[in-house]
Write a protein that holds these residues in place. Structure first.
Motif, mmCIF file in Angstrom:
data_model
loop_
_atom_site.group_PDB
_atom_site.id
_atom_site.type_symbol
_atom_site.label_atom_id
_atom_site.label_comp_id
_atom_site.label_asym_id
_atom_site.label_seq_id
_atom_site.Cartn_x
_atom_site.Cartn_y
_atom_site.Cartn_z
ATOM 1 N N ASP A 1 1.132 -6.658 10.258
ATOM 2 C CA ASP A 1 0.357 -5.849 10.842
ATOM 3 C C ASP A 1 -0.666 -5.402 9.605
ATOM 4 O OD1 ASP A 1 1.539 -4.015 9.327
ATOM 5 O OD2 ASP A 1 2.668 -3.122 11.230
ATOM 6 N N GLU A 2 -1.730 -4.429 9.948
ATOM 7 C CA GLU A 2 -2.536 -4.142 8.716
ATOM 8 C C GLU A 2 -1.953 -3.094 7.816
ATOM 9 O OE1 GLU A 2 -6.495 -1.123 9.319
ATOM 10 O OE2 GLU A 2 -6.497 -2.483 10.846
ATOM 11 N N ARG A 3 -1.135 -2.554 7.951
ATOM 12 C CA ARG A 3 -0.190 -1.695 7.206
ATOM 13 C C ARG A 3 0.349 -2.690 5.929
ATOM 14 N NH1 ARG A 3 4.392 1.961 9.854
ATOM 15 N NH2 ARG A 3 4.412 -0.302 10.822
ATOM 16 N N SER A 4 0.684 -3.776 6.604
ATOM 17 C CA SER A 4 1.293 -4.829 5.464
ATOM 18 C C SER A 4 0.262 -5.270 4.631
ATOM 19 C CB SER A 4 2.001 -5.890 6.200
ATOM 20 O OG SER A 4 3.018 -5.431 7.271
ATOM 21 N N TYR B 1 7.915 2.854 -2.074
ATOM 22 C CA TYR B 1 8.334 2.094 -0.915
ATOM 23 C C TYR B 1 9.833 1.744 -0.973
ATOM 24 C CZ TYR B 1 3.290 1.626 -0.568
ATOM 25 O OH TYR B 1 1.838 1.853 -0.594
ATOM 26 N N LEU C 1 2.099 -11.677 6.967
ATOM 27 C CA LEU C 1 1.524 -10.385 7.505
ATOM 28 C C LEU C 1 1.880 -9.688 8.710
ATOM 29 C CD1 LEU C 1 -1.612 -10.136 5.292
ATOM 30 C CD2 LEU C 1 0.209 -8.999 4.836
ATOM 31 N N TYR D 1 8.838 -6.263 6.015
ATOM 32 C CA TYR D 1 8.075 -6.849 5.225
ATOM 33 C C TYR D 1 8.026 -6.051 3.871
ATOM 34 C CZ TYR D 1 3.469 -8.122 3.432
ATOM 35 O OH TYR D 1 2.518 -8.754 2.453
ATOM 36 N N VAL D 2 7.997 -4.668 4.108
ATOM 37 C CA VAL D 2 8.183 -3.735 3.095
ATOM 38 C C VAL D 2 9.516 -3.825 1.998
ATOM 39 C CG1 VAL D 2 8.583 -1.316 2.226
ATOM 40 C CG2 VAL D 2 6.905 -1.922 4.249
ATOM 41 N N ASP E 1 8.607 -8.000 11.144
ATOM 42 C CA ASP E 1 8.236 -6.838 11.272
ATOM 43 C C ASP E 1 7.582 -5.831 10.023
ATOM 44 O OD1 ASP E 1 10.543 -6.011 10.225
ATOM 45 O OD2 ASP E 1 11.213 -4.666 12.021
ATOM 46 N N TYR E 2 7.196 -4.771 10.148
ATOM 47 C CA TYR E 2 6.765 -4.009 8.865
ATOM 48 C C TYR E 2 7.913 -3.548 8.079
ATOM 49 C CZ TYR E 2 4.320 -0.384 5.981
ATOM 50 O OH TYR E 2 4.005 0.270 5.065
ATOM 51 N N ARG E 3 8.744 -3.218 8.633
ATOM 52 C CA ARG E 3 10.109 -2.549 7.662
ATOM 53 C C ARG E 3 10.753 -3.921 6.852
ATOM 54 N NH1 ARG E 3 12.800 -0.031 12.240
ATOM 55 N NH2 ARG E 3 13.847 -1.729 12.397
#
Length: 142
Positions: A87-90, A141, A85, A27-28, A23-25
């Motif tokens: 999503d797009e934010r990633s 980030y 990846l 990934y960050v 998930d995005y979190r």
């Protein structure tokens, strides 16, 4: 029988955790870890080059220190490349970090191969710039 079912369910849970999409979190968090490793390698390379120019370290110590920085940077690249990846934010985050890592690799390589103090000073300055940019990424980030 119960023990067998418990073992099978445990392995199924592990398999799910390993194969599930990031998930995005998460990934960050991984990209911040990559940036931290890249930052550490850039700072190490910068400091070693400065110490070489100042005549404060032996060639053997410099070689070993550069090798450690390169190994850390290689690990960061491997982690960076191995993360999917979600999503797009990633993707935007990846596109922001990628040139910083690539630039750090090139600058470290140039500094390691520098044949004189002038080239080492230039490499040290470039590594300092990348370390600063990676620090900005981490602060943004992290």
């Amino acid at each position: 029988m119960i023990a067998t079912v418990a073992v099978v369910l445990s392995w199924a849970g592990v398999a799910y955790d390993v194969s599930r999409p990031t998930d995005y979190r998460r990934y960050v968090r991984t990209m911040v870890q990559v940036a931290e490793s890249g930052h550490d390698a850039a700072q190490t390379g910068r400091l070693i080059a400065q110490q070489q120019v100042d005549g404060r370290i032996t060639a053997a110590f410099g070689t070993a220190a550069y090798d450690d920085a390169a190994k850390g940077l290689a690990g960061a690249q491997k982690k960076f490349a191995g993360e999917g990846l979600p999503d797009e934010r990633s993707q935007r985050l990846r596109d922001e970090l990628s040139p910083l890592l690539t630039g750090t690799v090139v600058a470290l390589g140039d500094t390691v191969e520098a044949s004189d103090d002038r080239a080492r000073e230039a490499g040290s300055a470039k590594l300092g710039e990348f370390a600063s940019s990676l620090e900005d990424f981490i602060e943004a980030y992290g």
